[in-house]
Scaffold this motif. Structure first.
Motif, PDB file in Angstrom:
ATOM      1  N   ASN A 127       0.943  -1.193  -0.084  1.00  0.00           N
ATOM      2  CA  ASN A 127      -0.045  -0.115  -0.072  1.00  0.00           C
ATOM      3  C   ASN A 127       0.959   1.239   0.216  1.00  0.00           C
ATOM      4  N   ASN A 128       1.951   1.224  -0.477  1.00  0.00           N
ATOM      5  CA  ASN A 128       2.872   2.228  -0.611  1.00  0.00           C
ATOM      6  C   ASN A 128       2.481   3.387  -0.981  1.00  0.00           C
ATOM      7  N   ASP A 194      -5.621   5.263  -9.293  1.00  0.00           N
ATOM      8  CA  ASP A 194      -5.405   4.186  -9.063  1.00  0.00           C
ATOM      9  C   ASP A 194      -6.536   3.563  -8.286  1.00  0.00           C
ATOM     10  N   ASN A 195      -7.258   4.237  -7.681  1.00  0.00           N
ATOM     11  CA  ASN A 195      -8.547   4.117  -6.972  1.00  0.00           C
ATOM     12  C   ASN A 195      -9.877   4.170  -7.739  1.00  0.00           C
ATOM     13  N   LYS A 196     -10.541   2.992  -8.157  1.00  0.00           N
ATOM     14  CA  LYS A 196     -11.403   3.046  -9.030  1.00  0.00           C
ATOM     15  C   LYS A 196     -12.731   2.394  -8.392  1.00  0.00           C
ATOM     16  N   LYS A 197     -12.414   2.033  -6.971  1.00  0.00           N
ATOM     17  CA  LYS A 197     -13.343   1.005  -6.114  1.00  0.00           C
ATOM     18  C   LYS A 197     -14.180   2.159  -5.117  1.00  0.00           C
ATOM     19  N   LEU A 201     -10.511   9.287  -1.277  1.00  0.00           N
ATOM     20  CA  LEU A 201      -9.093   9.327  -1.860  1.00  0.00           C
ATOM     21  C   LEU A 201      -8.501   8.158  -1.461  1.00  0.00           C
ATOM     22  N   PHE A 202      -8.517   7.740  -0.300  1.00  0.00           N
ATOM     23  CA  PHE A 202      -7.398   6.502   0.213  1.00  0.00           C
ATOM     24  C   PHE A 202      -8.141   5.369   0.390  1.00  0.00           C
ATOM     25  N   TYR A 203      -7.557   4.279  -0.314  1.00  0.00           N
ATOM     26  CA  TYR A 203      -8.001   3.019  -0.289  1.00  0.00           C
ATOM     27  C   TYR A 203      -6.930   2.070  -0.089  1.00  0.00           C
ATOM     28  N   ASN A 210     -11.823   1.029   2.331  1.00  0.00           N
ATOM     29  CA  ASN A 210     -11.223   2.166   2.630  1.00  0.00           C
ATOM     30  C   ASN A 210     -10.247   2.290   3.657  1.00  0.00           C
ATOM     31  N   MET A 211      -9.462   3.052   3.464  1.00  0.00           N
ATOM     32  CA  MET A 211      -8.169   3.307   4.447  1.00  0.00           C
ATOM     33  C   MET A 211      -8.863   3.513   5.867  1.00  0.00           C
ATOM     34  N   THR A 212      -8.266   3.146   7.071  1.00  0.00           N
ATOM     35  CA  THR A 212      -8.856   3.586   8.326  1.00  0.00           C
ATOM     36  C   THR A 212      -7.735   3.778   9.137  1.00  0.00           C
TER      37      THR A 212
END
Length: 290
Positions: A127-128, A194-197, A201-203, A210-212
């Motif tokens: 997840n860099n 990069d994030n289509k889902k 913004l952060f996935y 989604n990022m937590t």
């Protein structure tokens, strides 16, 4: 009524009405209270009387600073008032005198070291890319971690050499515009492409969600160990950037608006806790020719 019942009821209210960060804060301090009650065989509201609250405070004094004690007693007051529980003595307890503390901050060299290391990571691995975006925006905007996690792609505007983000999940429950520099533009564009889902913004691609907050804390621990930094948490970036902006000559009003503070006194603390500011003021203002 059971102590654990009123705490469960109150935490449900906090979770509904406030941010996840506020909920974690309340839950942590109320868990301490529950543990103390269990150790002292107190299980009901009626058993937590004047003698009990005095004993709770006295025991906390053995291991806690006054600022922590004030926070815990304050939470109990708010909980009892919210649930309409009569406890006049609790409401009458005055705050203990707190020692003025400096903020946990990162030096400029530590910030450079973190950014150099994060930028050296390959975008394609793990997840860099997500973590690069986290560090980039924490240092470029000074936003709170919960505000960062909840950035939606639709609320990002990119111009030729700068951009801004509309933060809609904020501590003060007010939308806020925060600018970012050209430095952040490439990483933001990559994150969006990069994030289509997700609309956010952060996935987290590895977990497919989604990022937590826990994702960010996990990466902070890795950075801390890798770079041998004594202490590292997300809010340190906010403290550090606010101080650097003020040291570089930014006016208090502008920094206050970017950070989303309610009043200038909160922002002013960063300047008065800055060693560089104190040194500069001393050299320029205290030097007297005889």
């Amino acid at each position: 009524m059971k102590i654990e019942e009123i705490i469960s009821q109150y935490l449900s209210y906090i979770k509904r009405q406030h941010s996840s960060g506020t909920y974690r804060f309340y839950k942590s301090h109320l868990s301490h209270f529950v543990n103390w009650c269990n150790l002292n065989l107190i299980s009901t509201v009626s058993e937590f009387d004047e003698e009990a609250i005095n004993e709770y405070i006295c025991q906390m004094k053995l291991s806690c600073e006054n600022v922590t004690i004030n926070k815990r007693v304050g939470i109990l007051k708010r909980m009892y008032k919210r649930l309409n529980i009569d406890f006049t003595y609790l409401y009458s307890i005055e705050k203990l005198k707190e020692r003025s503390k400096t903020f946990d901050m990162l030096s400029r060299e530590e910030l450079k070291s973190i950014n150099r290391y994060v930028n050296s990571l390959p975008d394609e691995a793990y997840n860099n890319l997500m973590y690069k975006g986290v560090i980039t925006l924490l240092t470029d905007t000074g936003c709170r971690i919960n505000e960062l996690i909840n950035i939606e792609k639709k609320n990002i505007t990119i111009e030729s050499d700068y951009g801004y983000i509309l933060l809609t999940v904020t501590k003060m429950k007010k939308d806020r515009l925060v600018p970012f520099t050209a430095h952040s533009i490439p990483i933001i564009k990559k994150l969006i492409e990069d994030n289509k889902k997700s609309t956010y913004l952060f996935y987290n691609k590895l977990k497919d969600r989604n990022m937590t907050y826990d994702d960010v804390i996990f990466f902070m621990r890795k950075l801390k160990d890798k770079l041998n930094i004594d202490k590292l948490h997300p809010h340190m970036f906010r403290h550090s950037m606010a101080t650097i902006w003020l040291e570089n000559g930014a006016d208090l009003k502008s920094v206050m608006l970017v950070l989303g503070h309610q009043n200038m006194k909160t922002t002013d603390r960063y300047l008065h806790n800055s060693i560089a500011h104190i040194r500069k003021t001393y050299i320029n203002k205290f030097k007297i020719q005889f």
